[in-house]
Design a protein around this motif. Structure first.
Motif, PDB file in Angstrom:
ATOM      1  N   TYR A 111     -50.953  14.435  39.666  1.00 16.31           N
ATOM      2  CA  TYR A 111     -50.030  15.196  40.513  1.00 16.31           C
ATOM      3  C   TYR A 111     -50.573  16.603  40.660  1.00 16.31           C
ATOM      4  CZ  TYR A 111     -45.753  17.690  41.824  1.00 16.31           C
ATOM      5  OH  TYR A 111     -44.827  18.477  42.456  1.00 16.31           O
ATOM      6  N   GLN A 112     -50.718  17.062  41.881  1.00 14.39           N
ATOM      7  CA  GLN A 112     -51.204  18.417  42.136  1.00 14.39           C
ATOM      8  C   GLN A 112     -50.009  19.354  42.256  1.00 14.39           C
ATOM      9  OE1 GLN A 112     -54.447  19.248  41.926  1.00 14.39           O
ATOM     10  NE2 GLN A 112     -54.752  17.099  41.446  1.00 14.39           N
ATOM     11  N   GLY A 113     -49.646  19.960  41.177  1.00 11.56           N
ATOM     12  CA  GLY A 113     -48.515  20.873  41.100  1.00 11.56           C
ATOM     13  C   GLY A 113     -48.200  21.076  39.633  1.00 11.56           C
ATOM     14  N   GLY A 114     -47.315  21.992  39.344  1.00 12.19           N
ATOM     15  CA  GLY A 114     -46.978  22.300  37.970  1.00 12.19           C
ATOM     16  C   GLY A 114     -46.027  21.301  37.337  1.00 12.19           C
ATOM     17  N   ALA A 115     -45.888  21.401  36.027  1.00 14.85           N
ATOM     18  CA  ALA A 115     -45.014  20.504  35.273  1.00 14.85           C
ATOM     19  C   ALA A 115     -43.556  20.630  35.709  1.00 14.85           C
ATOM     20  CB  ALA A 115     -45.146  20.785  33.774  1.00 14.85           C
ATOM     21  N   VAL A 116     -43.090  21.840  35.960  1.00 12.53           N
ATOM     22  CA  VAL A 116     -41.693  22.037  36.351  1.00 12.53           C
ATOM     23  C   VAL A 116     -41.433  21.433  37.727  1.00 12.53           C
ATOM     24  CG1 VAL A 116     -39.930  23.761  36.882  1.00 12.53           C
ATOM     25  CG2 VAL A 116     -41.391  24.056  34.874  1.00 12.53           C
ATOM     26  N   GLN A 117     -42.338  21.659  38.663  1.00 13.86           N
ATOM     27  CA  GLN A 117     -42.191  21.070  39.994  1.00 13.86           C
ATOM     28  C   GLN A 117     -42.231  19.544  39.894  1.00 13.86           C
ATOM     29  OE1 GLN A 117     -44.936  22.564  42.945  1.00 13.86           O
ATOM     30  NE2 GLN A 117     -44.494  20.905  44.350  1.00 13.86           N
ATOM     31  N   PHE A 118     -43.119  19.019  39.065  1.00 17.30           N
ATOM     32  CA  PHE A 118     -43.221  17.580  38.862  1.00 17.30           C
ATOM     33  C   PHE A 118     -41.882  17.019  38.364  1.00 17.30           C
ATOM     34  CE2 PHE A 118     -43.817  14.046  35.955  1.00 17.30           C
ATOM     35  CZ  PHE A 118     -44.551  13.156  36.726  1.00 17.30           C
ATOM     36  N   LEU A 119     -41.313  17.639  37.335  1.00 13.52           N
ATOM     37  CA  LEU A 119     -40.032  17.169  36.791  1.00 13.52           C
ATOM     38  C   LEU A 119     -38.917  17.254  37.830  1.00 13.52           C
ATOM     39  CD1 LEU A 119     -40.195  18.748  33.222  1.00 13.52           C
ATOM     40  CD2 LEU A 119     -40.446  16.308  33.817  1.00 13.52           C
ATOM     41  N   ALA A 120     -38.887  18.349  38.588  1.00 17.91           N
ATOM     42  CA  ALA A 120     -37.845  18.510  39.609  1.00 17.91           C
ATOM     43  C   ALA A 120     -37.955  17.426  40.675  1.00 17.91           C
ATOM     44  CB  ALA A 120     -37.940  19.898  40.243  1.00 17.91           C
ATOM     45  N   GLU A 121     -39.163  17.154  41.132  1.00 12.64           N
ATOM     46  CA  GLU A 121     -39.353  16.132  42.162  1.00 12.64           C
ATOM     47  C   GLU A 121     -39.098  14.731  41.621  1.00 12.64           C
ATOM     48  OE1 GLU A 121     -43.073  16.622  44.229  1.00 12.64           O
ATOM     49  OE2 GLU A 121     -42.582  18.691  44.771  1.00 12.64           O
ATOM     50  N   LEU A 122     -39.396  14.511  40.356  1.00 14.81           N
ATOM     51  CA  LEU A 122     -39.092  13.226  39.739  1.00 14.81           C
ATOM     52  C   LEU A 122     -37.582  13.010  39.683  1.00 14.81           C
ATOM     53  CD1 LEU A 122     -40.559  10.811  38.436  1.00 14.81           C
ATOM     54  CD2 LEU A 122     -40.352  11.994  36.248  1.00 14.81           C
ATOM     55  N   MET A 123     -36.840  14.082  39.386  1.00  9.43           N
ATOM     56  CA  MET A 123     -35.384  13.995  39.271  1.00  9.43           C
ATOM     57  C   MET A 123     -34.685  13.867  40.615  1.00  9.43           C
ATOM     58  SD  MET A 123     -34.317  13.863  36.217  1.00  9.43           S
ATOM     59  CE  MET A 123     -32.596  14.211  36.489  1.00  9.43           C
ATOM     60  N   ASP A 124     -35.207  14.514  41.648  1.00  6.48           N
ATOM     61  CA  ASP A 124     -34.488  14.466  42.932  1.00  6.48           C
ATOM     62  C   ASP A 124     -35.030  13.389  43.871  1.00  6.48           C
ATOM     63  OD1 ASP A 124     -36.754  15.506  44.213  1.00  6.48           O
ATOM     64  OD2 ASP A 124     -35.846  17.442  44.654  1.00  6.48           O
ATOM     65  N   ASP A 125     -35.827  12.482  43.332  1.00  7.81           N
ATOM     66  CA  ASP A 125     -36.341  11.324  44.071  1.00  7.81           C
ATOM     67  C   ASP A 125     -37.278  11.670  45.218  1.00  7.81           C
ATOM     68  OD1 ASP A 125     -35.087   9.383  42.496  1.00  7.81           O
ATOM     69  OD2 ASP A 125     -33.262   9.446  43.699  1.00  7.81           O
ATOM     70  N   THR A 126     -37.898  12.857  45.208  1.00 10.90           N
ATOM     71  CA  THR A 126     -38.892  13.156  46.239  1.00 10.90           C
ATOM     72  C   THR A 126     -40.294  12.773  45.772  1.00 10.90           C
ATOM     73  OG1 THR A 126     -39.095  15.455  45.497  1.00 10.90           O
ATOM     74  CG2 THR A 126     -37.558  15.007  47.298  1.00 10.90           C
ATOM     75  N   LEU A 127     -40.416  12.382  44.521  1.00  8.74           N
ATOM     76  CA  LEU A 127     -41.693  11.965  43.960  1.00  8.74           C
ATOM     77  C   LEU A 127     -41.625  10.474  43.661  1.00  8.74           C
ATOM     78  CD1 LEU A 127     -44.451  12.936  42.731  1.00  8.74           C
ATOM     79  CD2 LEU A 127     -43.255  13.092  40.558  1.00  8.74           C
ATOM     80  N   GLU A 128     -42.618   9.734  44.107  1.00 13.26           N
ATOM     81  CA  GLU A 128     -42.693   8.309  43.802  1.00 13.26           C
ATOM     82  C   GLU A 128     -42.835   8.146  42.284  1.00 13.26           C
ATOM     83  OE1 GLU A 128     -42.769   4.392  43.808  1.00 13.26           O
ATOM     84  OE2 GLU A 128     -42.551   5.468  45.694  1.00 13.26           O
ATOM     85  N   PRO A 129     -41.909   7.431  41.626  1.00 16.60           N
ATOM     86  CA  PRO A 129     -41.952   7.341  40.165  1.00 16.60           C
ATOM     87  C   PRO A 129     -42.981   6.351  39.632  1.00 16.60           C
ATOM     88  CG  PRO A 129     -40.078   6.131  40.987  1.00 16.60           C
ATOM     89  CD  PRO A 129     -40.716   6.815  42.181  1.00 16.60           C
ATOM     90  N   TRP A 130     -43.688   5.640  40.497  1.00 16.98           N
ATOM     91  CA  TRP A 130     -44.663   4.632  40.089  1.00 16.98           C
ATOM     92  C   TRP A 130     -44.018   3.689  39.092  1.00 16.98           C
ATOM     93  CZ3 TRP A 130     -49.376   4.351  42.570  1.00 16.98           C
ATOM     94  CH2 TRP A 130     -49.650   5.402  43.430  1.00 16.98           C
ATOM     95  N   GLU A 131     -44.524   3.620  37.883  1.00 21.64           N
ATOM     96  CA  GLU A 131     -43.980   2.681  36.899  1.00 21.64           C
ATOM     97  C   GLU A 131     -42.969   3.328  35.957  1.00 21.64           C
ATOM     98  OE1 GLU A 131     -46.669   0.208  34.787  1.00 21.64           O
ATOM     99  OE2 GLU A 131     -47.865  -0.224  36.544  1.00 21.64           O
ATOM    100  N   LEU A 132     -42.517   4.517  36.265  1.00 21.91           N
ATOM    101  CA  LEU A 132     -41.551   5.192  35.402  1.00 21.91           C
ATOM    102  C   LEU A 132     -40.132   4.757  35.752  1.00 21.91           C
ATOM    103  CD1 LEU A 132     -43.032   8.798  35.548  1.00 21.91           C
ATOM    104  CD2 LEU A 132     -43.325   7.111  33.727  1.00 21.91           C
ATOM    105  N   ALA A 133     -39.243   4.894  34.799  1.00 17.13           N
ATOM    106  CA  ALA A 133     -37.833   4.574  35.033  1.00 17.13           C
ATOM    107  C   ALA A 133     -37.228   5.558  36.027  1.00 17.13           C
ATOM    108  CB  ALA A 133     -37.066   4.645  33.705  1.00 17.13           C
TER     109      ALA A 133
END
Length: 144
Positions: A111-133
């Motif tokens: 992922y090209q971005g910071g850890a905080v941005q990654f977590l935020a996008e994972l939480m708001d469904d703008t990031l494809e979670p791949w094999e994550l819950a």
């Protein structure tokens, strides 16, 4: 923590640690264990996860990326209760490090971005979670 690791950490991660206690996402699935100022030496989680990365390296399971402190090495910053690891590839300045996910199933993605941005996008469904819950909507601060 930086003194123990021998490197600076990304500024977004440090700010997150300064502003918030440890927290979990997805009903406890992903635990972000942040170090509170003054308790850095108590956070052994990052060092324990680094041992896992060393095992991967020794068993040719790290995509050829060595564990930190090798230049450009993998440095874990959190994990899930399912065995997924969230890491940085420590190439360049800390704010430029690549966030990398190694899933328990053996898949890797970057992922090209910071850890905080990654977590935020994972939480708001703008990031494809791949094999994550699915993590959307559930955040619990430690002690809550």
């Amino acid at each position: 923590m930086e003194a123990d690791l021998g490197t600076a950490l990304p500024s977004d991660y440090k700010l997150l640690s300064e502003l918030y206690p440890s927290f979990t996402l997805g009903d406890g699935y992903l635990h972000v264990g942040l170090t509170e100022p003054g308790t850095e030496s108590e956070n052994a989680g990052m060092f324990e996860a680094l041992e896992i990365v060393r095992d991967w390296w020794e068993n040719d399971m790290s995509l050829g990326i060595p564990p930190y402190p090798a230049p450009g090495g993998l440095l874990p910053w959190t994990d899930t209760d399912g065995g997924d690891l969230f890491l940085w590839i420590t190439t360049g300045e800390p704010d430029d490090w690549t966030v990398t996910v190694a899933t328990r199933g053996g898949d890797w993605w970057h992922y090209q971005g910071g850890a905080v941005q990654f977590l935020a996008e994972l939480m708001d469904d703008t990031l494809e979670p791949w094999e994550l819950a699915d993590l959307s909507g559930d955040v619990r601060l430690s002690g809550s």
